[in-house]
Scaffold this motif. Structure first.
Motif, PDB file in Angstrom:
ATOM      1  N   MET A   1       0.857  -1.191   0.000  1.00 21.65           N
ATOM      2  CA  MET A   1       0.000   0.000   0.000  1.00 21.65           C
ATOM      3  C   MET A   1       0.893   1.241   0.000  1.00 21.65           C
ATOM      4  O   MET A   1       1.868   1.322   0.739  1.00 21.65           O
ATOM      5  CB  MET A   1      -0.857  -0.066   1.267  1.00 21.65           C
ATOM      6  N   THR A   2       0.564   2.199  -0.842  1.00 19.75           N
ATOM      7  CA  THR A   2       1.347   3.432  -0.918  1.00 19.75           C
ATOM      8  C   THR A   2       0.764   4.460   0.039  1.00 19.75           C
ATOM      9  O   THR A   2      -0.434   4.734   0.005  1.00 19.75           O
ATOM     10  CB  THR A   2       1.331   3.992  -2.351  1.00 19.75           C
ATOM     11  N   ILE A   3       1.611   4.989   0.904  1.00 22.75           N
ATOM     12  CA  ILE A   3       1.150   5.965   1.903  1.00 22.75           C
ATOM     13  C   ILE A   3       1.985   7.237   1.798  1.00 22.75           C
ATOM     14  O   ILE A   3       3.215   7.183   1.696  1.00 22.75           O
ATOM     15  CB  ILE A   3       1.286   5.401   3.341  1.00 22.75           C
ATOM     16  N   GLU A   4       1.299   8.352   1.842  1.00 19.08           N
ATOM     17  CA  GLU A   4       1.965   9.647   1.902  1.00 19.08           C
ATOM     18  C   GLU A   4       2.151   9.963   3.393  1.00 19.08           C
ATOM     19  O   GLU A   4       1.176  10.064   4.136  1.00 19.08           O
ATOM     20  CB  GLU A   4       1.062  10.698   1.230  1.00 19.08           C
ATOM     21  N   VAL A   5       3.413  10.069   3.816  1.00 22.39           N
ATOM     22  CA  VAL A   5       3.681  10.344   5.232  1.00 22.39           C
ATOM     23  C   VAL A   5       4.101  11.807   5.378  1.00 22.39           C
ATOM     24  O   VAL A   5       4.978  12.280   4.656  1.00 22.39           O
ATOM     25  CB  VAL A   5       4.790   9.421   5.777  1.00 22.39           C
ATOM     26  N   LEU A   6       3.432  12.509   6.293  1.00 22.39           N
ATOM     27  CA  LEU A   6       3.721  13.933   6.520  1.00 22.39           C
ATOM     28  C   LEU A   6       4.306  14.131   7.914  1.00 22.39           C
ATOM     29  O   LEU A   6       3.920  13.434   8.859  1.00 22.39           O
ATOM     30  CB  LEU A   6       2.430  14.754   6.410  1.00 22.39           C
ATOM     31  N   TYR A   7       5.210  15.104   8.026  1.00 24.03           N
ATOM     32  CA  TYR A   7       5.801  15.445   9.323  1.00 24.03           C
ATOM     33  C   TYR A   7       5.630  16.934   9.571  1.00 24.03           C
ATOM     34  O   TYR A   7       5.761  17.741   8.648  1.00 24.03           O
ATOM     35  CB  TYR A   7       7.293  15.119   9.325  1.00 24.03           C
TER      36      TYR A   7
END
Lengths: 144, 83
Positions: free
Chosen positions: B1-7
């Protein structure tokens, strides 16, 4: 009934024009950049675009339902804001003052610990430091 | 699964960038944290204190043990300081 996030200053008088028509009580709260040490130049506020607007809108709707608010408005700024300048405002309108006060108090408690904003102090010497969350803000949520 | 991770905030600074797209089969944010922490020294530092870690899945604040489901966007950040 609206929530806005913006970098520009806001005009409280303009925000209240036509606000809460038919209400018996309007309460407003304005948060300012405070300098406790005398060494601060400004506050820089970061937020999570998209989530912030959604969260503020959710809090407003929850407060309206819970306290029977006739109207509510949240304006929160981001970016660099000089000491003494307004960061944010909350306005609530209700038939009676207690609901308006409690609605504003509730919104502020939620906003402080659950809206995705992060403050960083910018010193007169240019050094920066993230503001740490305080436990009493988290505890304040348990009142509701 | 492709996930956009934000910080955000201090986590963004420690990781060194505001977002990254990753492929993961993590079931919860906590699983995802374990994978991310192994990516670099900066990631490890960012995730050192789980008690001070907050997480939003598809822009909703959730617990670290919440199911990720078909999440597209997962954000990690320190406790919030609005108002």
């Amino acid at each position: 009934m609206s929530a806005r996030v913006q970098s520009a200053p806001f005009d409280l008088t303009a925000e209240l024009a036509g606000f809460g028509t038919g209400a018996g009580a309007v309460v407003t709260f304005t948060g300012l950049v405070r300098d406790d040490t005398g060494t601060m130049a400004a506050m820089e506020i970061e937020h999570y675009p998209g989530m912030t607007e959604r969260a503020l809108s959710d809090f407003g709707q929850a407060a309206a339902g819970r306290f029977g608010l006739i109207d509510w408005r949240i304006v929160h700024r981001f970016g660099r804001i000089a000491v003494g300048q307004p960061i944010m405002m909350v306005a609530t309108a209700a038939r009676h003052r207690r609901a308006a006060f409690e609605g504003a108090d509730y919104l502020m408690d939620w906003l402080k610990s659950r809206a995705p904003f992060w403050k960083r102090e910018i010193g007169l010497d240019g050094r920066t430091a993230w503001v740490e969350a305080v436990l009493r803000d988290e505890d304040a949520l348990r009142r509701w | 699964m492709t996930i956009e991770v934000l910080y955000f905030a201090a986590l963004r600074e420690r990781v060194g960038h505001p977002r990254e797209t990753i492929s993961s089969d993590a079931l919860t944010p906590r699983d995802l944290v374990a994978e991310l922490a192994a990516r670099s020294e900066g990631h490890r530092a960012a995730f050192a204190d789980l008690a001070a870690l907050r997480c939003a899945v598809d822009q909703q604040l959730v617990d670290l043990d919440a199911p990720l489901g078909a999440a597209r966007e997962v954000a990690f950040f320190p406790p919030m300081t609005g108002g």
